[in-house]
Design a protein around this motif. Sequence first.
Motif, PDB file in Angstrom:
ATOM      1  N   GLY A 119       0.814  -1.216   0.000  1.00  0.00           N
ATOM      2  CA  GLY A 119       0.000   0.000   0.000  1.00  0.00           C
ATOM      3  C   GLY A 119       0.844   1.261   0.000  1.00  0.00           C
ATOM      4  O   GLY A 119       0.547   2.226  -0.720  1.00  0.00           O
ATOM      5  N   LEU A 120       1.917   1.265   0.780  1.00  0.00           N
ATOM      6  CA  LEU A 120       2.789   2.438   0.859  1.00  0.00           C
ATOM      7  C   LEU A 120       3.502   2.699  -0.459  1.00  0.00           C
ATOM      8  O   LEU A 120       3.693   3.857  -0.856  1.00  0.00           O
ATOM      9  CB  LEU A 120       3.815   2.244   1.983  1.00  0.00           C
ATOM     10  N   VAL A 121       3.887   1.640  -1.156  1.00  0.00           N
ATOM     11  CA  VAL A 121       4.612   1.796  -2.418  1.00  0.00           C
ATOM     12  C   VAL A 121       3.659   2.121  -3.567  1.00  0.00           C
ATOM     13  O   VAL A 121       3.889   3.061  -4.344  1.00  0.00           O
ATOM     14  CB  VAL A 121       5.411   0.512  -2.744  1.00  0.00           C
ATOM     15  N   PHE A 122       2.570   1.372  -3.666  1.00  0.00           N
ATOM     16  CA  PHE A 122       1.671   1.530  -4.810  1.00  0.00           C
ATOM     17  C   PHE A 122       0.880   2.844  -4.751  1.00  0.00           C
ATOM     18  O   PHE A 122       0.379   3.307  -5.777  1.00  0.00           O
ATOM     19  CB  PHE A 122       0.699   0.344  -4.864  1.00  0.00           C
ATOM     20  N   PHE A 123       0.794   3.448  -3.589  1.00  0.00           N
ATOM     21  CA  PHE A 123       0.095   4.720  -3.442  1.00  0.00           C
ATOM     22  C   PHE A 123       0.642   5.772  -4.402  1.00  0.00           C
ATOM     23  O   PHE A 123      -0.091   6.661  -4.869  1.00  0.00           O
ATOM     24  CB  PHE A 123       0.216   5.213  -1.994  1.00  0.00           C
ATOM     25  N   PHE A 124       1.929   5.687  -4.731  1.00  0.00           N
ATOM     26  CA  PHE A 124       2.573   6.702  -5.559  1.00  0.00           C
ATOM     27  C   PHE A 124       2.569   6.351  -7.044  1.00  0.00           C
ATOM     28  O   PHE A 124       3.133   7.082  -7.853  1.00  0.00           O
ATOM     29  CB  PHE A 124       4.026   6.902  -5.089  1.00  0.00           C
ATOM     30  N   MET A 125       1.931   5.243  -7.417  1.00  0.00           N
ATOM     31  CA  MET A 125       1.875   4.847  -8.822  1.00  0.00           C
ATOM     32  C   MET A 125       0.659   5.472  -9.519  1.00  0.00           C
ATOM     33  O   MET A 125      -0.334   5.801  -8.876  1.00  0.00           O
ATOM     34  CB  MET A 125       1.800   3.321  -8.934  1.00  0.00           C
ATOM     35  N   PRO A 126       0.720   5.642 -10.855  1.00  0.00           N
ATOM     36  CA  PRO A 126      -0.412   6.240 -11.581  1.00  0.00           C
ATOM     37  C   PRO A 126      -1.550   5.255 -11.784  1.00  0.00           C
ATOM     38  O   PRO A 126      -1.358   4.036 -11.738  1.00  0.00           O
ATOM     39  CB  PRO A 126       0.209   6.637 -12.920  1.00  0.00           C
ATOM     40  N   GLU A 127      -2.734   5.793 -12.018  1.00  0.00           N
ATOM     41  CA  GLU A 127      -3.899   4.976 -12.377  1.00  0.00           C
ATOM     42  C   GLU A 127      -3.767   4.545 -13.829  1.00  0.00           C
ATOM     43  O   GLU A 127      -2.984   5.115 -14.608  1.00  0.00           O
ATOM     44  CB  GLU A 127      -5.173   5.799 -12.159  1.00  0.00           C
TER      45      GLU A 127
END
Length: 511
Positions: free
Chosen positions: A223-231
């Motif tokens: 969750g902490l890492v993927f939060f910063f990825m684009p949709e």
Amino acid sequence: MLKENVVALSLKYFKDLGDKQADGNGAMAEVGVSQATLVEPREDTGRKLPQYIAALSATLGALAAGAMLGWSSPVIFKITHNETNEYDFDVSSGQGDWVSSLINLGAAAVCFPIGLIMDAIGRKKTMLLLVLPFTLGWLLITFATSVGMLMAGRFITGVAGGAFCVTAPAYNSEIAQDSIRGTLGSFFQLMITVGILFAYAVGSYTSVFVFNILCTLIPIIFGLVFFFMPESPSFLVVKGRSDEAKDALIRLRGRTYDVDSELQTLQMKADLAKSQPVSFVSAITKKTALKALLICYALMLFQQLSGINAVIFNTSSIFDSAGATIPAAVATIIIGVIQVIATLTSSLVVDRLGRRVLLLFSALVMCLCSTALGVFFFLQDTHGKDSSIVEAISWLPLLSLSLFIVAFSLGFGPIPWMMAGELCLIDIKAFVGSTAGTFNWLLSFTVTSTFNFLNTLIGSGQVFWIFAGIMLVGFVFIFFVVPETKGKSVDEIQLMLGAEPQAVTNTSEKM
């Protein structure tokens, strides 16, 4: 050296075979290439590293799912024996079987609704929300005070893990350029195997409590890492959020890439879909959709009925039959390492050799290995474990096991999940992916829960021969039905599935 040459020649043969079959799809496929060029930008100048990072981030959820799948191997034995049970309650052997298999039912229950959810709120938000049930499930498992609480935790983690099996492949296929879509698609199965290896290695040499805590941390880290990825840009365009889609494409492709061209293509397709609305029933009953459904479901069927679970379950006995003095924990770790290496190899070659080549090779080798395992176990049951004929081929099960795992990890492990994201248009992708996932998990539960019964009823050798026969049917199905999607655009794939070339021409003219 001889073994390497044989493998190389086999792969070359199947590649030539796949290319001929792909050509054999007729003029329609050839027209598809030329027509699709009008529809989709074929430039491949975008940066790849941001796409790899986003895909790996998404599949950290698959790592959590892999740990969930591998949890049973080191833990169930411990908790079903009073001397090694760290819980404050007893767990019978029958209850242990249920604790182990409940994740399959949880995963099957969520696959269909998760498709609707990710179409409504997006791929990214859906995966981030899955952190909550994953964490809750692991906390219930960690601090369980009864068998019921332990089962509830396993069911809930199954729900979260099954949801990732739908969302992560869809996300990766939508953010990837055509040239690396296969590689990014195979990341899902790769991280599943890494998670299983993590469970085998860490779970075997730590306490159950420490292992559970470590498993709880994995979805939180995701969750902490993927939060910063684009949709997904495709989802954003469909929802009318073009500015956000452009930003997402820039982040995924780089500023030097022709973002406007790809965005325009996505936007025109979305506008065309809105101007010519098609009911869901009409979309799912089109010729191309029905063929995609057939292929996706069949590949899931062959994956689960390949005998992979039977082979994994027999790992310790196979090592023992081969005269190996390796402890069961070490044997499972070795198998986990083989799976990871083979799946990594698949991710590196899938966009070079193609999907069909790897599937054909995988099906044939697994068929031969299952046949060999069937012969060994049949002779062992007939003549006894210490008979001269069994001792003479004591090397056979270990070799067959290793080759079976390699073949599965190269083809039937990663590619069925990948194909569900490649064959379907976005209007039915969530439905096909979710229902195929449900089908897969239900098959997994069925095989897991009936394998011991079949062994007792007809014998281990005969069970492996059934698996071999199924893989032979799978080989024939792949050869005649499954198209090669390597490097193909969405429109090219649809034409290979039987779409009318004229329809693509009309689409390009409107664009």
